[in-house]
Design an enzyme around this catalytic site. Structure first.
Site, short mmCIF file in Angstrom:
data_model
loop_
_atom_site.label_atom_id
_atom_site.label_comp_id
_atom_site.label_asym_id
_atom_site.label_seq_id
_atom_site.Cartn_x
_atom_site.Cartn_y
_atom_site.Cartn_z
CE LYS A 10 -3.78 -2.67 1.75
NZ LYS A 10 -5.04 -2.75 2.43
CG HIS A 93 -6.71 -2.87 -3.52
ND1 HIS A 93 -7.34 -2.18 -2.51
CD2 HIS A 93 -6.10 -3.92 -2.94
CE1 HIS A 93 -7.10 -2.80 -1.36
NE2 HIS A 93 -6.35 -3.86 -1.59
CD GLU A 162 -7.45 -7.97 -1.54
OE1 GLU A 162 -6.55 -8.36 -0.80
OE2 GLU A 162 -7.55 -6.79 -1.92
CB SER A 210 -8.01 -9.96 8.06
OG SER A 210 -8.47 -8.62 8.13
N GLY A 231 -1.96 -7.68 2.98
CA GLY A 231 -1.79 -6.26 3.22
C GLY A 231 -0.94 -6.00 4.45
P1 PGA Z 1 -5.11 -6.70 4.68
O1 PGA Z 1 -5.19 -6.04 3.23
O2 PGA Z 1 -4.28 -7.96 4.58
O3 PGA Z 1 -4.51 -5.64 5.53
O4 PGA Z 1 -6.53 -7.02 5.08
C1 PGA Z 1 -5.35 -6.82 2.08
C2 PGA Z 1 -5.44 -5.90 0.88
O5 PGA Z 1 -6.01 -4.80 0.99
O6 PGA Z 1 -4.95 -6.24 -0.20
#
Ligand code: PGA
Length: 242
Positions: A10, A93, A162, A210, A231
């Site tokens: 990110k 995304h 996702e 997550s 993420g």
């Molecule tokens: P996260 O994000 O693992 O923090 O839930 C996943 C993503 O947004 O690709």
């Protein structure tokens, strides 16, 4: 099929930390049996590619322009990503969809990435889930729209499922295995209906939302995943390596 583990850094904003993390990832998993991809903010991609050279870790980008080239201030074209050592590109995304990115723009981006022979990772997923099964309609629309312009002879691509409600939380908030398995079968059926059996079965389907050290094993085994889009846990060396 090799498992595919994609880090989504990110808007990670410390170059020193990013380079340290990249070197450590290469040391720890650069020779693992999985395909590991680090999707970094664009200015970092050309710094990461020499670090990962000679290992199995690949550089990814988090977005791309809908345009091939021209007077579009601030846009980053797929060709330039390729020149900076990128192999994979995240497209659509949910955090970009939330900023107003449309299905049509996502379809264009998928085409731009495939045109230059990079591998797009198309993100799909519902915002909420209820007993009525409406989430299947959302996922189907996003898949059909996102894959509409990559051509009939499917180029290599990846789908990352996702669910928006599971992103950025704790392992306990991730999706349960039964629902995940059911959703992945649904996604697979649509891909096969679009491109035929063998390209349809070749495209890896990842789960994201997550994924942490504590749930990754069971999601892999019982959810039937080919890999993960990770993420927050990808910024923690120990968690990501695990
Ligand atoms: P996260 O994000 O693992 O923090 O839930 C996943 C993503 O947004 O690709």
């Amino acid at each position: 099929m090799k498992k595919l583990v994609v880090a989504n850094w990110k808007m990670h904003d410390s170059p020193e930390e990013a380079l340290w993390l990249a070197r450590a990832i290469k040391r720890k998993v650069g020779k693992s049996g999985a395909e590991v991809v680090v999707c970094a903010p664009s200015p970092l991609t050309s710094l990461l590619s020499p670090i990962f050279a000679g290992s199995s870790v690949k550089v990814g980008a988090q977005d791309v322009s809908v345009y091939e080239s021209g007077a579009h201030t601030g846009e980053v074209p797929a060709r330039l990503l390729k020149a900076s050592g990128v192999t994979y590109v995240i497209v659509g995304h949910s955090e970009r969809r939330a900023m107003g990115e449309s299905d049509e723009a996502i379809a264009e981006k998928m085409a731009r990435v495939s045109d230059v022979k990079l591998i797009p990772i198309l993100c799909v997923g519902e915002e909420t889930r209820d007993g009525g099964g409406n989430h299947f309609g959302v996922i189907e629309r996003q898949l059909r729209a996102g894959l509409a312009k990559v051509g009939k002879k499917a180029p290599p691509f990846v789908v990352a499922y996702e669910p928006v409600w599971a992103i950025g939380k704790k392992a306990d908030d991730a999706m349960n295995h039964m629902e995940l398995q059911e959703t992945v079968i649904f996604i697979r059926k649509i891909i096969v209906s679009l491109f035929g059996r063998s390209p349809g079965l070749a495209a890896p389907v990842l789960y994201g939302g997550s994924v942490e050290e504590t749930n990754v094993g069971s999601l892999m085994k019982e959810g039937g995943m080919q890999g993960f889009l990770v993420g927050h846990a990808s910024l923690n060396l120990k968690a990501f390596v695990a």
